[in-house]
Design a protein around this motif. Structure first.
Motif, mmCIF file in Angstrom:
data_model
loop_
_atom_site.group_PDB
_atom_site.id
_atom_site.type_symbol
_atom_site.label_atom_id
_atom_site.label_comp_id
_atom_site.label_asym_id
_atom_site.label_seq_id
_atom_site.Cartn_x
_atom_site.Cartn_y
_atom_site.Cartn_z
ATOM 1 N N UNK A 36 79.660 -11.073 27.443
ATOM 2 C CA UNK A 36 80.605 -10.674 26.425
ATOM 3 C C UNK A 36 80.809 -12.160 25.905
ATOM 4 N N UNK A 38 83.586 -14.408 23.276
ATOM 5 C CA UNK A 38 84.841 -14.259 22.343
ATOM 6 C C UNK A 38 84.939 -15.220 21.522
ATOM 7 N N UNK A 42 90.026 -14.654 19.037
ATOM 8 C CA UNK A 42 89.823 -12.997 18.922
ATOM 9 C C UNK A 42 89.515 -12.393 20.119
ATOM 10 N N UNK A 43 89.237 -10.999 19.983
ATOM 11 C CA UNK A 43 88.852 -10.128 21.386
ATOM 12 C C UNK A 43 87.555 -10.416 21.779
ATOM 13 N N UNK A 44 87.273 -9.542 23.091
ATOM 14 C CA UNK A 44 85.986 -9.768 23.463
ATOM 15 C C UNK A 44 84.945 -8.750 22.933
ATOM 16 N N UNK A 46 81.121 -6.897 23.496
ATOM 17 C CA UNK A 46 80.015 -7.026 24.536
ATOM 18 C C UNK A 46 78.716 -7.165 23.853
ATOM 19 N N UNK A 88 83.327 -18.211 23.343
ATOM 20 C CA UNK A 88 83.449 -18.243 24.741
ATOM 21 C C UNK A 88 82.690 -17.378 25.555
ATOM 22 N N UNK A 90 81.515 -15.126 28.375
ATOM 23 C CA UNK A 90 81.818 -14.303 29.713
ATOM 24 C C UNK A 90 81.076 -13.302 30.254
ATOM 25 N N UNK A 107 82.109 -22.414 27.374
ATOM 26 C CA UNK A 107 82.471 -22.528 26.106
ATOM 27 C C UNK A 107 81.404 -23.354 25.484
#
Lengths: 111, 116
Positions: A36, A38, A42-44, A46, A88, A90, A107
């Motif tokens: 993911x 980010x 903001x949101x994640x 995929x 970022x 993930x 990051x």
């Protein structure tokens, strides 16, 4: 117990340079693996997911690619970074129909 | 198409107040799963709860409780007697049961700030 590792934790790269982020999972077999991104505040989103070795599905067209050379290893790459690749990143793992567990994240700042 | 909406961008409360984070979802799947995650300042997402679409019972875990209502497609999260350590971004997510990949669709998150 299961653990998930990501490295590096932080990375600063110039535009046009290559990228390789690594994610490894311990304590489970044949997990689903996910990348993911980010963006700041903001949101994640995929980026990629994998249900097995060598099986990669891409969610959005982009400057990135992913590979799964081993059952519990997931790699995110780019040949030439863009400014818009900053964010970022993930990694997560799951087994079917269960919750996803996330790594500590990387990051990335592209200058 | 699947979608998760967290209309509250940011909420600020004073310690010991109760706070509810809203989550509304859209899906055509009859079997699906809903999740809440917490993202503290460190950045790592922490799993809080998973609920399947056939289980509408509310759940309580300590100061946390969740209210799942299929009739309104909502899965709200309440923190009772909030504490400073609850300050984080909270994400609601949805996954469909029709696939074996369990892709999560995340809301945009609600930033909760709890002041002492």
């Amino acid at each position: 117990s299961q653990t998930i590792h990501q490295w590096p934790a932080t990375l600063v790269q110039p535009v046009g340079s290559p990228l390789s982020l690594e994610c490894t999972v311990e304590g489970t077999s044949n997990p689903n693996l996910y990348w993911y991104r980010q963006a700041a505040g903001r949101g994640l989103q995929l980026l990629f997911y994998s249900v097995g070795i060598g099986q990669i599905s891409s969610e959005v067209p982009q400057n990135l690619s992913a590979s799964r050379p081993q059952d519990r290893q997931f790699i995110l790459s780019s040949k030439k970074l863009l400014l818009s690749d900053s964010g970022f990143y993930l990694c997560a793992w799951s087994v079917i129909n269960n919750e996803q567990f996330f790594g500590p994240g990387t990051r990335l700042t592209v200058l | 198409a699947q979608k998760v909406t967290q209309a509250q961008t940011e909420i600020s409360v004073v310690e010991k107040e109760d706070v509810t984070l809203d989550c509304v979802y859209e899906t055509r799947d009859t079997t699906y799963y809903l999740f809440w995650y917490k993202q503290p300042p460190s950045g790592e997402l922490v799993f809080l709860i998973r609920r399947n679409s056939f289980d509408e019972q509310n759940e309580i875990s300590g100061r946390y409780s969740w209210n799942f209502q299929k009739s309104t497609s909502s899965f709200n999260f309440t923190i009772t007697a909030s504490q400073v350590v609850d300050s984080a971004v909270y994400f609601c997510a949805l996954s469909g049961g029709s696939y074996n990949t369990d892709k999560l669709i995340f809301g945009t998150g609600t930033r909760l700030q709890v002041f002492p």
